[in-house]
Design a protein around this motif. Structure first.
Motif, PDB file in Angstrom:
ATOM      1  N   TYR A   1       0.868  -1.177   0.000  1.00 36.23           N
ATOM      2  CA  TYR A   1       0.000   0.000   0.000  1.00 36.23           C
ATOM      3  C   TYR A   1       0.909   1.232   0.000  1.00 36.23           C
ATOM      4  CZ  TYR A   1      -4.594  -2.132   1.109  1.00 36.23           C
ATOM      5  OH  TYR A   1      -5.784  -2.809   1.070  1.00 36.23           O
ATOM      6  N   ILE A   2       0.817   2.069  -1.008  1.00 39.15           N
ATOM      7  CA  ILE A   2       1.641   3.285  -1.100  1.00 39.15           C
ATOM      8  C   ILE A   2       3.101   2.960  -0.733  1.00 39.15           C
ATOM      9  CG2 ILE A   2       1.729   5.773  -0.588  1.00 39.15           C
ATOM     10  CD1 ILE A   2      -1.027   4.899  -1.626  1.00 39.15           C
ATOM     11  N   HIS A   3       3.650   2.040  -1.510  1.00 36.24           N
ATOM     12  CA  HIS A   3       5.068   1.676  -1.421  1.00 36.24           C
ATOM     13  C   HIS A   3       5.496   1.029  -0.104  1.00 36.24           C
ATOM     14  CE1 HIS A   3       6.113   3.266  -5.287  1.00 36.24           C
ATOM     15  NE2 HIS A   3       5.530   4.405  -5.000  1.00 36.24           N
ATOM     16  N   ALA A   4       4.552   0.649   0.741  1.00 43.13           N
ATOM     17  CA  ALA A   4       4.947   0.016   2.005  1.00 43.13           C
ATOM     18  C   ALA A   4       3.817  -0.854   2.541  1.00 43.13           C
ATOM     19  CB  ALA A   4       5.352   1.089   3.015  1.00 43.13           C
ATOM     20  N   MET A   5       3.843  -1.114   3.840  1.00 37.58           N
ATOM     21  CA  MET A   5       2.828  -1.960   4.471  1.00 37.58           C
ATOM     22  C   MET A   5       1.530  -1.157   4.662  1.00 37.58           C
ATOM     23  SD  MET A   5       4.458  -0.024   6.683  1.00 37.58           S
ATOM     24  CE  MET A   5       6.079  -0.648   7.042  1.00 37.58           C
ATOM     25  N   PRO A   6       0.360  -1.833   4.691  1.00 35.69           N
ATOM     26  CA  PRO A   6      -0.866  -1.103   5.044  1.00 35.69           C
ATOM     27  C   PRO A   6      -0.761  -0.516   6.457  1.00 35.69           C
ATOM     28  CG  PRO A   6      -1.393  -3.278   4.149  1.00 35.69           C
ATOM     29  CD  PRO A   6       0.092  -3.250   4.377  1.00 35.69           C
ATOM     30  N   GLY A   7      -1.481   0.568   6.702  1.00 32.51           N
ATOM     31  CA  GLY A   7      -1.436   1.227   8.011  1.00 32.51           C
ATOM     32  C   GLY A   7      -1.652   0.276   9.169  1.00 32.51           C
ATOM     33  N   LEU A   8      -2.599  -0.642   9.032  1.00 36.45           N
ATOM     34  CA  LEU A   8      -2.880  -1.524  10.179  1.00 36.45           C
ATOM     35  C   LEU A   8      -1.728  -2.480  10.455  1.00 36.45           C
ATOM     36  CD1 LEU A   8      -3.953  -4.659   9.297  1.00 36.45           C
ATOM     37  CD2 LEU A   8      -5.917  -3.341   8.574  1.00 36.45           C
ATOM     38  N   VAL A   9      -0.916  -2.790   9.431  1.00 37.57           N
ATOM     39  CA  VAL A   9       0.274  -3.627   9.672  1.00 37.57           C
ATOM     40  C   VAL A   9       1.320  -2.817  10.444  1.00 37.57           C
ATOM     41  CG1 VAL A   9       2.166  -4.916   8.582  1.00 37.57           C
ATOM     42  CG2 VAL A   9      -0.151  -5.074   7.651  1.00 37.57           C
ATOM     43  N   MET A  10       1.437  -1.518  10.103  1.00 38.36           N
ATOM     44  CA  MET A  10       2.383  -0.671  10.843  1.00 38.36           C
ATOM     45  C   MET A  10       1.933  -0.537  12.290  1.00 38.36           C
ATOM     46  SD  MET A  10       5.281   0.677  10.464  1.00 38.36           S
ATOM     47  CE  MET A  10       6.155   1.236  11.925  1.00 38.36           C
ATOM     48  N   LYS A  11       0.625  -0.484  12.520  1.00 35.14           N
ATOM     49  CA  LYS A  11       0.121  -0.403  13.902  1.00 35.14           C
ATOM     50  C   LYS A  11       0.494  -1.664  14.684  1.00 35.14           C
ATOM     51  CE  LYS A  11      -3.522   2.827  12.731  1.00 35.14           C
ATOM     52  NZ  LYS A  11      -4.943   3.078  12.477  1.00 35.14           N
ATOM     53  N   PHE A  12       0.530  -2.797  13.991  1.00 29.05           N
ATOM     54  CA  PHE A  12       0.968  -4.045  14.622  1.00 29.05           C
ATOM     55  C   PHE A  12       2.488  -4.013  14.853  1.00 29.05           C
ATOM     56  CE2 PHE A  12       2.995  -8.128  13.486  1.00 29.05           C
ATOM     57  CZ  PHE A  12       2.701  -8.838  14.638  1.00 29.05           C
ATOM     58  N   ILE A  13       3.231  -3.569  13.841  1.00 29.13           N
ATOM     59  CA  ILE A  13       4.699  -3.503  13.962  1.00 29.13           C
ATOM     60  C   ILE A  13       5.090  -2.619  15.156  1.00 29.13           C
ATOM     61  CG2 ILE A  13       6.778  -2.528  12.835  1.00 29.13           C
ATOM     62  CD1 ILE A  13       5.687  -3.642  10.163  1.00 29.13           C
ATOM     63  N   GLU A  14       4.331  -1.547  15.366  1.00 28.54           N
ATOM     64  CA  GLU A  14       4.627  -0.639  16.484  1.00 28.54           C
ATOM     65  C   GLU A  14       4.579  -1.351  17.838  1.00 28.54           C
ATOM     66  OE1 GLU A  14       1.689   2.418  15.328  1.00 28.54           O
ATOM     67  OE2 GLU A  14       3.323   3.856  15.430  1.00 28.54           O
ATOM     68  N   LYS A  15       3.850  -2.457  17.888  1.00 23.91           N
ATOM     69  CA  LYS A  15       3.698  -3.185  19.165  1.00 23.91           C
ATOM     70  C   LYS A  15       4.703  -4.322  19.333  1.00 23.91           C
ATOM     71  CE  LYS A  15       0.156  -0.671  20.257  1.00 23.91           C
ATOM     72  NZ  LYS A  15       0.418   0.480  21.114  1.00 23.91           N
ATOM     73  N   LEU A  16       5.510  -4.599  18.317  1.00 26.73           N
ATOM     74  CA  LEU A  16       6.467  -5.711  18.420  1.00 26.73           C
ATOM     75  C   LEU A  16       7.610  -5.354  19.365  1.00 26.73           C
ATOM     76  CD1 LEU A  16       6.760  -6.848  14.670  1.00 26.73           C
ATOM     77  CD2 LEU A  16       5.729  -8.161  16.546  1.00 26.73           C
ATOM     78  N   GLU A  17       7.991  -6.332  20.167  1.00 32.01           N
ATOM     79  CA  GLU A  17       9.101  -6.150  21.102  1.00 32.01           C
ATOM     80  C   GLU A  17      10.316  -6.924  20.579  1.00 32.01           C
ATOM     81  OE1 GLU A  17       9.134  -4.367  23.871  1.00 32.01           O
ATOM     82  OE2 GLU A  17       6.999  -3.867  24.028  1.00 32.01           O
ATOM     83  N   PRO A  18      11.531  -6.487  20.928  1.00 32.20           N
ATOM     84  CA  PRO A  18      12.719  -7.256  20.512  1.00 32.20           C
ATOM     85  C   PRO A  18      12.691  -8.681  21.075  1.00 32.20           C
ATOM     86  CG  PRO A  18      13.336  -5.091  21.364  1.00 32.20           C
ATOM     87  CD  PRO A  18      11.875  -5.270  21.665  1.00 32.20           C
ATOM     88  N   ALA A  19      13.191  -9.623  20.273  1.00 34.66           N
ATOM     89  CA  ALA A  19      13.245 -11.014  20.726  1.00 34.66           C
ATOM     90  C   ALA A  19      14.230 -11.133  21.883  1.00 34.66           C
ATOM     91  CB  ALA A  19      13.672 -11.913  19.573  1.00 34.66           C
ATOM     92  N   PRO A  20      13.835 -11.808  22.962  1.00 37.38           N
ATOM     93  CA  PRO A  20      14.729 -11.911  24.121  1.00 37.38           C
ATOM     94  C   PRO A  20      15.900 -12.864  23.882  1.00 37.38           C
ATOM     95  CG  PRO A  20      12.659 -13.081  24.517  1.00 37.38           C
ATOM     96  CD  PRO A  20      12.529 -12.435  23.182  1.00 37.38           C
TER      97      PRO A  20
END
Lengths: 160, 214
Positions: free
Chosen positions: B64-83
């Motif tokens: 979507y517009i050269h990148a991920m859809p907005g809702l995927v970015m909202k999910f990415i924002e919640k990802l934590e680094p792997a321990p």
């Protein structure tokens, strides 16, 4: 000269003819329904951005104040980009040697895009800047300036 | 290796979601098919917590517009680094535009994101000209077969097969020949037949060039 502001920062003091305050407004995500191209050309199935659409395509200049989230634009701002597709036609043109959306309107605003410079490396910053440049190139804006925020407004006023 | 496939289409599990079709074909020839979950309709924070329990995350998504859809970015924002070390993250992008050079603005971001989250980056598989898959699945039989082969190879090697990735990503740029052909097709109006058919079905053909927000 009509100027509009799209900001992710509260209490942004920049004077503008219209402000879309993304610190307050959570935009509805694009659901990929294609109503804006197939059913009601130029109009999104959601109405929450109708005022924004009018001001954007009648503005000379659109100034963005953007946060950086996980090294990219925030999900909320990305959703705004997705929801700007009704401002373009479904057709594809190839005059530049690559696929481009065809404009629906005669003109689009010049862009000044200021971002919170929280990048740890120049490479990370470059990915972000290249992406923003490309978005507004695809969106047919003629002048696109992408600069870090600190040089523009003092204090930042960030919301994290 | 316990892998979860995330479908990043805003259409979720809909039969009209090309990413869902890709995801189903990706696991089709696996002996032990991976779980597929949609980002749409799930709470991003809870989903981020859920996927942290897997060894590998593969996100299959539309461009979507050269990148991920907005809702995927909202999910990415919640990802934590792997321990712990050794977790993997990969992406499969499908898009409407023909040439996969259109994906080059987000691909380096995906690499960076994976690295910053302490995941090993599996790579980003790109497929262009994919918008019509749900409408004309028979025309895309070969593509979907390759996606199944990609999935089967992933199950045995835990990597994206270079040869299949290369085939799927063609063309990277439009050749001079393709450009000339596309321009001719454009001039004679052939390229818009599909769009116009749908617009007419929706009684919207006469309004197709409308400028409602002036």
């Amino acid at each position: 000269m009509k100027t509009i502001v799209i900001t992710e920062y509260e209490n942004n003091s920049a004077s503008a003819d219209y402000t879309l305050d993304l610190a307050k407004a959570e935009i509805k995500d694009c659901i990929g329904c294609w109503s804006c191209w197939w059913k009601t050309p130029g109009r999104c199935a959601f109405k929450d951005l109708d005022e924004f659409y009018h001001h954007y395509i009648t503005a000379d200049r659109a100034i963005f104040f953007s946060q950086v989230s996980k090294g990219f634009v925030s999900g909320n701002l990305k959703t705004l980009f997705d929801r700007m597709i009704p401002l373009y036609l479904p057709y594809t043109e190839y005059s530049t040697g690559e696929s481009m959306h065809v404009p629906r309107y005669d003109r689009y605003p010049d862009i000044e895009f200021y971002y919170q410079d929280s990048f740890e490396t120049p490479a990370g910053r470059q990915i972000f800047v290249d992406y923003i440049q490309r978005v507004f190139y695809q969106f047919h804006s003629k002048s696109i300036v992408v600069e870090p925020l600190e040089e523009t407004i003092s204090g930042g006023g960030g919301r994290n | 290796m316990n892998t979860i496939i995330l479908n990043g289409s805003p259409k979720g599990k809909s039969s009209k979601s090309n990413s869902q079709i890709f995801a189903e074909h990706f696991v089709k020839e696996m002996h032990d098919p991976c779980e597929i979950k949609s980002i749409a309709g799930n709470d991003p924070k809870e989903l981020a917590r859920y996927v942290a329990g897997f060894d590998a995350i593969i996100i299959i998504l539309p461009l979507y517009i050269h990148a991920m859809p907005g809702l995927v970015m909202k999910f990415i924002e919640k990802l934590e680094p792997a321990p712990s070390e050794g977790k993997k993250m990969g992406f499969v992008l499908q898009a409407g535009f023909m040439e996969t050079a259109q994906h080059k603005y987000v691909q380096p971001y995906f690499r960076r994101l994976a690295e910053q989250l302490n995941y090993y980056y599996l790579g980003t598989v790109s497929k262009g000209e994919a918008a019509g898959i749900y409408m004309y699945p028979k025309m895309f039989k070969k593509v979907l077969k390759m996606v199944s082969e990609l999935g089967a190879a992933y199950e045995s090697t835990q990597a994206f097969d270079d040869e299949i990735v290369k085939k799927l990503s063609k063309p990277y740029k439009l050749s001079q020949f393709q450009l000339r052909l596309l321009k001719v097709v454009d001039i004679v109006g052939l390229s818009n037949i599909g769009w116009h058919k749908v617009l007419k079905q929706n009684n919207a053909y006469e309004q197709r060039l409308d400028r409602p927000f002036l």
